[in-house]
Design a protein around this motif. Structure first.
Motif, PDB file in Angstrom:
ATOM      1  N   LEU A   1       2.705   1.460   0.074  1.00 20.23           N
ATOM      2  CA  LEU A   1       3.876   2.309   0.554  1.00 20.23           C
ATOM      3  C   LEU A   1       3.234   3.727   0.873  1.00 20.23           C
ATOM      4  O   LEU A   1       4.011   4.251   2.079  1.00 20.23           O
ATOM      5  N   MET A   2       2.185   4.220   0.267  1.00 14.68           N
ATOM      6  CA  MET A   2       1.706   5.502   0.844  1.00 14.68           C
ATOM      7  C   MET A   2       0.999   5.180   2.142  1.00 14.68           C
ATOM      8  O   MET A   2       1.173   6.256   3.169  1.00 14.68           O
ATOM      9  N   ARG A   3       0.204   4.216   2.433  1.00 17.90           N
ATOM     10  CA  ARG A   3      -0.441   4.104   3.651  1.00 17.90           C
ATOM     11  C   ARG A   3       0.480   3.648   4.807  1.00 17.90           C
ATOM     12  O   ARG A   3       0.286   4.155   5.898  1.00 17.90           O
ATOM     13  N   GLU A   4       1.696   2.878   4.382  1.00 15.11           N
ATOM     14  CA  GLU A   4       2.666   2.597   5.568  1.00 15.11           C
ATOM     15  C   GLU A   4       3.441   4.001   5.594  1.00 15.11           C
ATOM     16  O   GLU A   4       3.621   4.293   7.027  1.00 15.11           O
TER      17      GLU A   4
ATOM     18  N   LEU B   1       2.389   0.628  -4.364  1.00 14.29           N
ATOM     19  CA  LEU B   1       2.243   2.238  -4.316  1.00 14.29           C
ATOM     20  C   LEU B   1       1.211   2.617  -3.047  1.00 14.29           C
ATOM     21  O   LEU B   1       1.541   3.362  -2.337  1.00 14.29           O
TER      22      LEU B   1
END
Lengths: 161, 437
Positions: B8-11, B5
Motif C-alpha cells: 500500500l505504501m509503495r503504491e 502495508l
C-alpha cells in the motif's frame, strides 16, 4: 576527485524521488513533504564532507524531523488531502491512497515514523531504532501499537512477512 | 498485514516526484547555510583568539541528526565499576542474578538469552529511591529474531528498585554505540539517573511562559559524581515534561534519551477538543465580518493561511525543547473594530495544560492555562480597550453592558465590546452567565 557540488548533485538527483516518497508518507501532505525534504537536503549540503552515508543521513533526518519536530506534526492538519491545487499522485486508486494516509494520520508521529521506516523503507528493528534515536524495545512497542490500528482501519488481511 | 502495508505504501507513493527545481533550491539554501555557519565559526574563532580561552564545543555542528553518541565515552567507559556500591559483592551478585533471570524469562528471551561475555557492572550506587545500577553484556543474537540483525551485540540493562528489590527497569541493545543515557530508578518515576558522557548535561522540569507568548525551558546543569547524576523530580512534575539534554542546548538532537519513558502516545491532550480529529484542517471560528474580509472558514486556503500565521508566530517565540506539541486545531479569526487582525487559539507543550493565546496584529499574547470545564473557556480581554473575544464551540453567545440588556453575539465565538460586563452562554445542556472583567 569530484567537487562537493558534483557529488551532492548526483546524490540528490538519484535519491530525491525515493526520499520524497518517504517524506510524503511521514507527513501525509505533499507541500509539507516538499518543505521537509528541502530542509533536510539543505542540512545535508552543509554536512556533506562529514557524512559517510548520505542516504542514511537523509532518512534519519526526515524521520526525526517528522517524529520530533512539532511544526511538521501540527502543520500536517492544515491541508485537505484532496484540495485542488495539489495534483493527485498518479498510481493507485485515489481511495486506496487516501485511506492509507488517513490511517497513518491517526498514529502518533513516532508510531507513524516507525511503521514507515519498517515497512516502506524495509529497515530492521535496530536500523529503525538507529534512525529514530530510540531503543529497539521502543521500535517494537511502537510497531505493536501501530499495526493493530492500521489493520483495523485498512481492513487488510494478515500475512506473514 | 505487513506485506499489504508495504504494498500500500509503495503504491500510494508510486510516481510521486520531487519538485523539478529541488536541486537548485537546496543548493542555494545549503550554500546560504554554509556561509552563515562559516561566518559564525569565524566570529567564534576570532573571539577565542582575542579573549580568554574559550571551549568551542561543537561549534558549527548545525546538523545534529547524524551525530552519534559513543555509548560510554565518558567516565563509565574506563573498564572499572563506578558508584558507592562498586565493592558491595552481595548487591552486585543480586543484580547480576536479576539480569540473568530477566534475560531468560522476558518475552524477547530469544534475543537476550545467549550471553557472549560476562556481565560488566558499569555503575552501582545508592539513590533516594534505593540502589540502582547500569550493566553491559555482550549477547549472541540469533538471526531473524524480531528484526534484530544477528551477531554479537552490546546489551545494556538499567537496574532500578521495585517493591521486591532490584528490577530491570529497561534493557536494550545499543546501535552504533548509542543507547539511552538516563533511566528512572523507581516504578513511580520520581528518581532519575543520568549517565555522565563527559560533556555538560542539564535537566529541565518545566516550561516557562511569558506574557508576550514566549515559551522556553531552562536547563540546570547536572552535577555528576563518579559517572552518574541523580535527580529527584519535584512534586507535581510529570515525568513526560522532564527533559535532559547535552549543553549548550540547541536543537532536539541535543536531548538525551530516557530509557523507560516512551513519550509518543503518552502525552495527554489537555485542550478543548473542539475539532473532529479526522478532519484534516483547523476548525476556524470567524468573528465579526471575518468571512467577508479574510475568507470562508470552510475554505482550505483560508485555513492554511490563518494556521500558518499562527504557527509562524509560535515558531518565533518557542524554545525547541518540546517532544510533543499539540496546536489544538481550532482558531478564532477576524478583525477588531479598529481594523486589526486577530487570532485566538490554544497550544499544548508536552504534558503541560493547553494555554490560550491571542495574536493581535502580529503580537503574540499568552492568556494562561485553559479551564476545560469552564462554561466559557475562552475569555480574552484584548489590550488597548479593543474588546473581548469569547468562545464556546456549539454555544449561542450573548452579552450585556452596564447600560444595555442582553444582545445576541452569534454562535461559537464572538468579539464583544470592551464595555461588556457579562456574557451569557447557552447550550443544549445549560445556560451560564459569566461576569467579564
Amino acid at each position: 576527485l569530484r567537487s562537493r557540488d558534483a557529488q551532492f548533485d548526483e546524490f540528490v538527483l538519484g535519491s530525491s524521488p525515493r526520499l520524497m516518497r518517504l517524506s510524503y508518507l511521514l507527513v501525509g501532505d505533499r507541500e509539507a513533504a516538499e518543505d521537509l525534504l528541502q530542509d533536510v537536503l539543505e542540512r545535508l549540503y552543509v554536512a556533506w564532507p562529514r557524512v559517510g552515508n548520505p542516504e542514511a543521513y537523509a532518512r534519519q533526518a526526515l524521520a526525526n524531523a517528522s517524529a520530533n519536530r512539532w511544526r511538521w506534526r501540527s502543520r500536517r492538519r492544515e491541508v485537505e488531502l484532496t484540495q485542488e491545487h495539489h495534483p493527485a499522485v498518479p498510481g493507485p486508486e485515489p481511495s486506496g491512497r487516501d485511506a492509507l494516509l488517513a490511517a497513518l494520520a491517526t498514529l502518533p508521529a513516532g508510531q507513524r515514523a516507525t511503521v514507515v521506516l519498517r515497512f516502506f523503507e524495509d529497515l530492521s528493528v535496530e536500523e529503525t531504532a538507529n534512525a529514530l534515536n530510540c531503543s529497539t524495545g521502543t521500535v517494537k512497542s511502537q510497531t505493536a501499537r501501530a499495526l493493530p490500528k492500521l489493520r483495523e482501519l485498512l481492513n487488510t488481511e494478515e500475512h506473514c512477512r | 498485514m505487513t506485506h499489504d502495508l508495504t504494498t500500500l505504501m509503495r503504491e500510494a507513493t508510486d510516481g510521486l516526484q520531487p519538485p523539478p527545481d529541488l536541486l537548485a533550491v537546496v543548493r542555494r539554501g545549503g550554500r546560504r547555510r554554509l556561509a552563515r555557519r562559516r561566518s559564525a565559526t569565524g566570529a567564534l574563532a576570532l573571539l577565542a583568539a582575542l579573549a580568554v580561552p574559550v571551549a568551542v564545543v561543537g561549534a558549527g555542528s548545525e546538523d545534529t541528526t547524524s551525530a552519534t553518541t559513543a555509548s560510554f565515552a565518558g567516565p563509565l567507559g574506563d573498564g572499572r565499576t563506578h558508584g558507592n556500591l562498586a565493592e558491595d559483592d552481595r548487591y552486585l551478585a543480586e543484580i547480576k542474578a536479576v539480569w540473568s533471570a530477566w534475560r531468560n524469562s522476558h518475552p524477547w528471551r530469544e534475543q537476550y538469552s545467549k550471553a557472549a561475555g560476562d556481565v560488566r557492572v558499569l555503575w552501582a550506587g545508592t539513590t533516594p529511591a534505593g540502589p540502582a545500577a547500569l550493566l553491559a553484556q555482550q549477547i549472541d543474537v540469533p538471526h531473524g529474531i524480531g528484526g534484530i540483525t544477528g551477531g554479537t551485540r552490546d546489551a545494556h540493562a538499567y537496574i532500578g528498585t521495585g517493591a521486591d528489590g532490584p528490577r530491570v527497569a529497561h534493557a536494550t541493545f545499543s546501535v552504533d554505540g548509542r543507547m539511552p543515557q538516563a533511566w528512572y530508578v523507581d516504578p513511580a518515576h520520581r528518581v532519575l539517573a543520568v549517565v555522565d558522557s563527559g560533556r555538560q548535561r542539564g535537566i529541565t522540569y518545566r516550561w516557562e511562559y511569558e506574557p508576550n507568548g514566549t515559551a522556553r525551558r531552562t536547563f540546570a546543569p547536572l552535577k555528576f559524581t563518579d559517572g552518574i547524576s541523580i535527580a529527584v523530580l519535584p512534586d507535581g512534575i510529570d515525568r513526560y515534561t522532564v527533559h535532559v539534554a547535552d549543553l549548550p542546548f540547541r536543537t532536539h538532537g541535543d536531548l538525551v534519551g530516557i530509557a523507560n519513558v516512551e513519550l509518543d502516545g503518552e502525552a495527554a491532550r489537555l485542550g478543548l477538543h473542539w475539532n473532529d480529529p479526522a478532519r484534516q484542517m483547523h476548525l476556524l471560528l470567524p468573528i465579526g465580518d471575518a468571512e467577508q474580509a479574510i475568507g470562508s472558514a470552510r475554505d482550505t486556503r483560508t485555513a492554511q493561511r490563518v494556521a500558518s500565521e499562527v504557527q509562524d508566530a509560535l515558531d518565533a517565540n518557542t524554545h525547541q525543547a518540546a517532544l510533543t506539541t499539540h496546536l489544538q486545531d481550532w482558531i478564532v479569526y477576524g478583525r477588531t473594530h479598529d481594523g486589526r487582525q486577530v487570532r485566538v487559539f490554544e497550544r499544548q507543550l508536552d504534558n503541560d495544560p493547553a494555554r490560550l493565546y491571542a495574536l493581535l496584529d502580529g503580537d503574540l499574547l499568552d492568556y494562561g492555562p485553559i479551564d476545560r470545564a469552564a462554561a466559557l473557556p475562552v475569555q480574552v480581554d484584548l489590550p488597548d480597550g479593543v474588546g473581548w473575544i469569547v468562545a464556546q464551540y456549539g454555544a449561542d453567545l450573548e452579552y450585556r453592558t452596564a447600560s444595555s440588556g442582553w444582545t445576541d453575539a452569534g454562535r461559537d465565538a464572538a468579539l464583544l465590546p470592551a464595555s461588556a460586563t457579562a456574557a451569557r452562554v447557552v447550550t443544549s445542556e445549560r445556560t451560564a452567565i459569566i461576569p467579564l472583567g
